[in-house]
Write a protein that holds these residues in place. Structure first.
Motif, PDB file in Angstrom:
ATOM      1  N   ASP A   1       0.837  -1.211   0.000  1.00 20.39           N
ATOM      2  CA  ASP A   1       0.000   0.000   0.000  1.00 20.39           C
ATOM      3  C   ASP A   1       0.867   1.256   0.000  1.00 20.39           C
ATOM      4  O   ASP A   1       0.571   2.232  -0.699  1.00 20.39           O
ATOM      5  N   ALA A   2       1.948   1.220   0.805  1.00 19.91           N
ATOM      6  CA  ALA A   2       2.840   2.376   0.860  1.00 19.91           C
ATOM      7  C   ALA A   2       3.525   2.611  -0.483  1.00 19.91           C
ATOM      8  O   ALA A   2       3.734   3.749  -0.894  1.00 19.91           O
ATOM      9  N   LEU A   3       3.860   1.527  -1.175  1.00 21.91           N
ATOM     10  CA  LEU A   3       4.502   1.652  -2.485  1.00 21.91           C
ATOM     11  C   LEU A   3       3.600   2.386  -3.464  1.00 21.91           C
ATOM     12  O   LEU A   3       4.074   3.171  -4.291  1.00 21.91           O
ATOM     13  N   GLU A   4       2.309   2.166  -3.353  1.00 21.43           N
ATOM     14  CA  GLU A   4       1.365   2.827  -4.251  1.00 21.43           C
ATOM     15  C   GLU A   4       1.349   4.338  -4.038  1.00 21.43           C
ATOM     16  O   GLU A   4       0.862   5.079  -4.894  1.00 21.43           O
ATOM     17  N   GLY A   5       1.858   4.788  -2.895  1.00 23.98           N
ATOM     18  CA  GLY A   5       1.923   6.230  -2.649  1.00 23.98           C
ATOM     19  C   GLY A   5       2.827   6.958  -3.614  1.00 23.98           C
ATOM     20  O   GLY A   5       2.748   8.189  -3.750  1.00 23.98           O
TER      21      GLY A   5
ATOM     22  N   ASP B   1       3.681  18.242  -5.873  1.00 20.84           N
ATOM     23  CA  ASP B   1       3.865  16.843  -5.497  1.00 20.84           C
ATOM     24  C   ASP B   1       5.002  16.636  -4.508  1.00 20.84           C
ATOM     25  O   ASP B   1       5.172  15.524  -4.000  1.00 20.84           O
ATOM     26  N   TRP B   2       5.788  17.681  -4.267  1.00 25.43           N
ATOM     27  CA  TRP B   2       7.025  17.441  -3.520  1.00 25.43           C
ATOM     28  C   TRP B   2       6.787  16.821  -2.148  1.00 25.43           C
ATOM     29  O   TRP B   2       7.411  15.836  -1.781  1.00 25.43           O
TER      30      TRP B   2
ATOM     31  N   ALA C   1       8.097  13.037  -0.587  1.00 30.53           N
ATOM     32  CA  ALA C   1       8.810  12.836   0.677  1.00 30.53           C
ATOM     33  C   ALA C   1       8.005  11.948   1.621  1.00 30.53           C
ATOM     34  O   ALA C   1       8.542  11.059   2.277  1.00 30.53           O
ATOM     35  N   ALA C   2       6.686  12.202   1.674  1.00 22.46           N
ATOM     36  CA  ALA C   2       5.826  11.394   2.544  1.00 22.46           C
ATOM     37  C   ALA C   2       5.784   9.945   2.084  1.00 22.46           C
ATOM     38  O   ALA C   2       5.799   9.012   2.906  1.00 22.46           O
ATOM     39  N   ALA C   3       5.724   9.719   0.768  1.00 18.20           N
ATOM     40  CA  ALA C   3       5.682   8.356   0.242  1.00 18.20           C
ATOM     41  C   ALA C   3       6.969   7.605   0.555  1.00 18.20           C
ATOM     42  O   ALA C   3       6.946   6.414   0.899  1.00 18.20           O
TER      43      ALA C   3
ATOM     44  N   VAL D   1       9.090   8.088   3.101  1.00 20.17           N
ATOM     45  CA  VAL D   1       9.135   7.734   4.521  1.00 20.17           C
ATOM     46  C   VAL D   1       8.078   6.682   4.860  1.00 20.17           C
ATOM     47  O   VAL D   1       8.322   5.768   5.657  1.00 20.17           O
ATOM     48  N   ALA D   2       6.892   6.786   4.225  1.00 18.18           N
ATOM     49  CA  ALA D   2       5.830   5.818   4.505  1.00 18.18           C
ATOM     50  C   ALA D   2       6.236   4.406   4.106  1.00 18.18           C
ATOM     51  O   ALA D   2       5.920   3.431   4.804  1.00 18.18           O
ATOM     52  N   PHE D   3       6.953   4.267   2.994  1.00 21.81           N
ATOM     53  CA  PHE D   3       7.395   2.945   2.552  1.00 21.81           C
ATOM     54  C   PHE D   3       8.328   2.321   3.597  1.00 21.81           C
ATOM     55  O   PHE D   3       8.135   1.166   4.011  1.00 21.81           O
ATOM     56  N   HIS D   4       9.323   3.074   4.016  1.00 22.53           N
ATOM     57  CA  HIS D   4      10.290   2.519   4.971  1.00 22.53           C
ATOM     58  C   HIS D   4       9.663   2.300   6.346  1.00 22.53           C
ATOM     59  O   HIS D   4      10.022   1.346   7.050  1.00 22.53           O
ATOM     60  N   THR D   5       8.718   3.160   6.702  1.00 15.14           N
ATOM     61  CA  THR D   5       7.992   2.944   7.956  1.00 15.14           C
ATOM     62  C   THR D   5       7.194   1.653   7.895  1.00 15.14           C
ATOM     63  O   THR D   5       7.151   0.880   8.869  1.00 15.14           O
TER      64      THR D   5
END
Length: 209
Positions: free
Chosen positions: A103-107, A117-118, A122-124, A126-130
């Motif tokens: 799901d995070a990858l889809e971000g 989009d910047w 950045a949020a995507a 960090v969300a992936f690694h989180t």
């Protein structure tokens, strides 16, 4: 949510979006006027972000956006490697569900790196690694990683003009996700993860030199 909470979130989002430069002064009166709130409320918001390590307030001066030097970047990534590599080893060993990581990858989808989009890029990231750390199932690893994610996002925000877009980041993280799905020897997964983190560390350190 209180007015102070809302102001804190708004100021934090502005920092993550790269709307301030490293070392820029952030006055309580400035925030109060911009957000239409009382100065004591603005002071609470600023102090909260000082507590989170995103702002600093030298004695006798207004708060300022935190600055980083290469040594601090290396220290942050030293801790980051310890946490993420432990999570990766646990995932490869126990094969937990990775729906959260997917799901995070889809971000990253359709992010091109434009001004609008910047902060989402950045949020995507960090969300992936989180999500990877979360998948390892250790509340303490999650807590430790949470302690450095604000610093990581602020670092990325301060260097937004150096990044070119979201497509390359998507494919890079997609490759990491595929490695976690199973069948790849743990040493190979670790090696790829180290390359990924080392590349980010070098990039940040170089542009902060």
């Amino acid at each position: 949510m209180t007015v102070a909470d809302a102001a804190t979130n708004r100021l934090r989002d502005s920092l993550f979006a790269g709307e301030f430069v490293a070392g820029e002064e952030i006055k309580d009166t400035q925030i109060a006027t911009a957000y239409g709130i009382a100065r004591p409320t603005a002071r609470v918001a600023v102090q909260q972000l000082i507590n989170e390590g995103m702002l600093v307030r030298p004695p006798g001066f207004s708060a300022r956006v935190r600055t980083f030097d290469p040594a601090q970047v290396r220290d942050i990534y030293r801790v980051r490697r310890l946490i993420e590599l432990d999570a990766v080893r646990e995932i490869v060993s126990t094969k937990p569900p990775l729906a959260g990581v997917a799901d995070a990858l889809e971000g990253f989808a359709h992010l091109q790196g434009g001004e609008d989009d910047w902060s989402r890029i950045a949020a995507a990231d960090v969300a992936f690694h989180t999500a990877v750390v979360d998948a390892a199932g250790s509340p303490r690893l999650q807590q430790f990683f949470g302690g450095i994610t604000s610093e990581i996002r602020l670092l990325i925000a301060l260097l937004k003009n150096q990044y070119s877009g979201g497509d390359a980041l998507y494919h890079e993280h997609e490759a990491l996700y595929r490695l976690l799905q199973g069948g790849t020897p743990v040493a190979e997964v670790e090696a790829s993860w180290i390359v990924h983190l080392d590349s980010a560390e070098r990039f940040l350190a170089q542009h902060l030199s």
